[in-house]
Design an enzyme around this catalytic site. Structure first.
Site, mmCIF file in Angstrom:
data_model
loop_
_atom_site.group_PDB
_atom_site.id
_atom_site.type_symbol
_atom_site.label_atom_id
_atom_site.label_comp_id
_atom_site.label_asym_id
_atom_site.label_seq_id
_atom_site.Cartn_x
_atom_site.Cartn_y
_atom_site.Cartn_z
ATOM 1 N N ASP A 198 -75.109 13.283 -77.072
ATOM 2 C CA ASP A 198 -75.400 11.933 -77.561
ATOM 3 C C ASP A 198 -74.379 11.491 -78.602
ATOM 4 O O ASP A 198 -73.951 10.337 -78.618
ATOM 5 C CB ASP A 198 -76.807 11.886 -78.168
ATOM 6 C CG ASP A 198 -77.892 11.822 -77.112
ATOM 7 O OD1 ASP A 198 -77.568 11.589 -75.935
ATOM 8 O OD2 ASP A 198 -79.071 12.007 -77.461
ATOM 9 N N LYS A 230 -72.026 8.423 -77.209
ATOM 10 C CA LYS A 230 -72.663 7.177 -77.629
ATOM 11 C C LYS A 230 -72.453 6.872 -79.119
ATOM 12 O O LYS A 230 -71.979 5.804 -79.480
ATOM 13 C CB LYS A 230 -74.163 7.242 -77.319
ATOM 14 C CG LYS A 230 -74.445 7.433 -75.843
ATOM 15 C CD LYS A 230 -75.921 7.651 -75.565
ATOM 16 C CE LYS A 230 -76.152 7.973 -74.094
ATOM 17 N NZ LYS A 230 -77.576 8.261 -73.788
ATOM 18 N N GLU A 236 -84.966 8.080 -78.170
ATOM 19 C CA GLU A 236 -83.744 7.374 -78.539
ATOM 20 C C GLU A 236 -82.542 8.274 -78.295
ATOM 21 O O GLU A 236 -82.629 9.502 -78.382
ATOM 22 C CB GLU A 236 -83.770 6.952 -80.017
ATOM 23 C CG GLU A 236 -84.823 5.912 -80.357
ATOM 24 C CD GLU A 236 -84.531 4.535 -79.802
ATOM 25 O OE1 GLU A 236 -83.404 4.323 -79.304
ATOM 26 O OE2 GLU A 236 -85.428 3.683 -79.847
ATOM 27 N N CYS A 237 -81.388 7.647 -78.016
ATOM 28 C CA CYS A 237 -80.177 8.403 -77.716
ATOM 29 C C CYS A 237 -79.338 8.705 -78.947
ATOM 30 O O CYS A 237 -78.367 9.450 -78.870
ATOM 31 C CB CYS A 237 -79.329 7.629 -76.710
ATOM 32 S SG CYS A 237 -78.694 6.066 -77.363
ATOM 33 N N GLY A 238 -79.670 8.111 -80.077
ATOM 34 C CA GLY A 238 -78.890 8.351 -81.290
ATOM 35 C C GLY A 238 -78.261 7.107 -81.869
ATOM 36 O O GLY A 238 -77.868 7.081 -83.034
#
Length: 321
Positions: free
Chosen positions: A170, A174, A279-281
């Protein structure tokens, strides 16, 4: 180890006290999303929009476009084609996989950021190009540092990193590219497509937030909308949308961690199935996540060094013999 320069803390963290922010949110709650966006375009310097072309992000983009057109009409100003010489946006670091627009980007009010994780669905990449063509706007694309292709990324970090080290994945695909985009573009406020109806950590979203640590403003203009309201808007205004929506997908991320929604009452139920993750971060404490990533990398390096030392020790008797 990829590492972009630590971002400066935005002055908004001191400009907006908790009481001030609460007051602003109370006022924004009474406005339509269009009016919230219009207020932000006028009031917030360094405003950008990040999108993975999810349904809400597309609605926001369309609203920005309509506000921009209305403002130009009111001022009797019309977009003009860019000159034949390279403009600032034509010579930037954007991904040349996506066709450059002929639109004079200095007239576009909110820079549009797409983080290419290298693992998006092809439908998402196709939509990215379709959106550029439909709205005639440029797209600023950010990828993992020093990577142009999936092969580049896997050469450095191995295959299926999301399975072996989810946090590092992540951060690399991202969080770091997103933070690099904010820094390079001088972002002080970011428009996001998060909504309360998406539940999880988003259930109690304010319309306007200040990100912990960085002081970056996060604006969630459609925070109060349901998925049905978003879907109705997309259809009513003929906004391009991801073909996967017609296949039961509701929240669309990377292909390896996204499935059609398994629960009709939870549109993000198709994300990270079987994991305690929502959440992805991109919407968590950046400095905390960066510290965790750095700690993980140090452990990996120490383990590798230990293994290499063990190999040398094991080989020593054979060499002596």
């Amino acid at each position: 180890m990829p590492e972009s320069t630590a971002p400066q803390v935005s002055s908004f963290s001191t400009t907006f006290t908790p009481a001030h922010l609460k007051f602003i949110n109370a006022k924004l709650e009474k406005l339509s999303p269009e009016k919230i966006i219009e207020w932000a375009m006028i009031s917030l310097p360094g405003l950008i929009q990040t999108t993975a072309f999810g349904p809400t992000g597309l609605v926001i983009l369309d609203m920005i476009n309509r506000i921009h057109i209305d403002n130009q009409s009111a001022a009797n100003v019309h977009p003009t084609p860019a000159s034949s010489s390279a403009s600032e946006d034509e010579s930037d670091d954007g991904d040349h996989h996506f066709k450059k627009s002929g639109y004079n980007t200095q007239r576009h009010p909110v820079p549009l950021i797409f983080i290419d994780t290298m693992y998006h669905f092809q439908e998402t990449l196709d939509l990215a190009q379709q959106v550029q063509d439909h709205y005639n706007i440029p797209l600023k694309v950010y990828k993992p540092l020093n990577c142009e292709t999936t092969a580049d990324f896997e050469t450095q970090y191995g295959q299926h990193l999301w399975e072996t080290d989810d946090l590092s994945y992540d951060y690399l695909v991202k969080v770091e590219p997103g933070r690099r985009a904010y820094q390079e573009l001088g972002a002080q406020a970011v428009i996001s497509g998060r909504r309360r109806s998406q539940k999880g950590d988003r259930a109690h979203l304010d319309i306007l937030e200040i990100e912990s640590g960085t002081g970056l403003l996060k604006l969630n203009p459609l925070a109060s909308w349901s998925f049905q309201q978003v879907w109705t808007y997309l259809r009513a205004y003929q906004v391009p949308f991801n073909a996967l929506l017609d296949q039961g997908y509701r929240s669309i991320g990377d292909w390896h961690s996204t499935k059609p929604a398994s629960n009709p009452d939870d549109e993000r139920s198709g994300r990270w199935e079987g994991k305690q993750k929502t959440e992805c971060g991109l919407h968590v404490d950046y400095f905390k996540m960066r510290a965790e990533f750095q700690a993980t990398q140090k452990k990996k390096q120490a383990l590798l060094a230990s293994r290499e030392a063990a190999v040398v020790v094991a080989a020593a008797p054979a060499i002596q013999a």
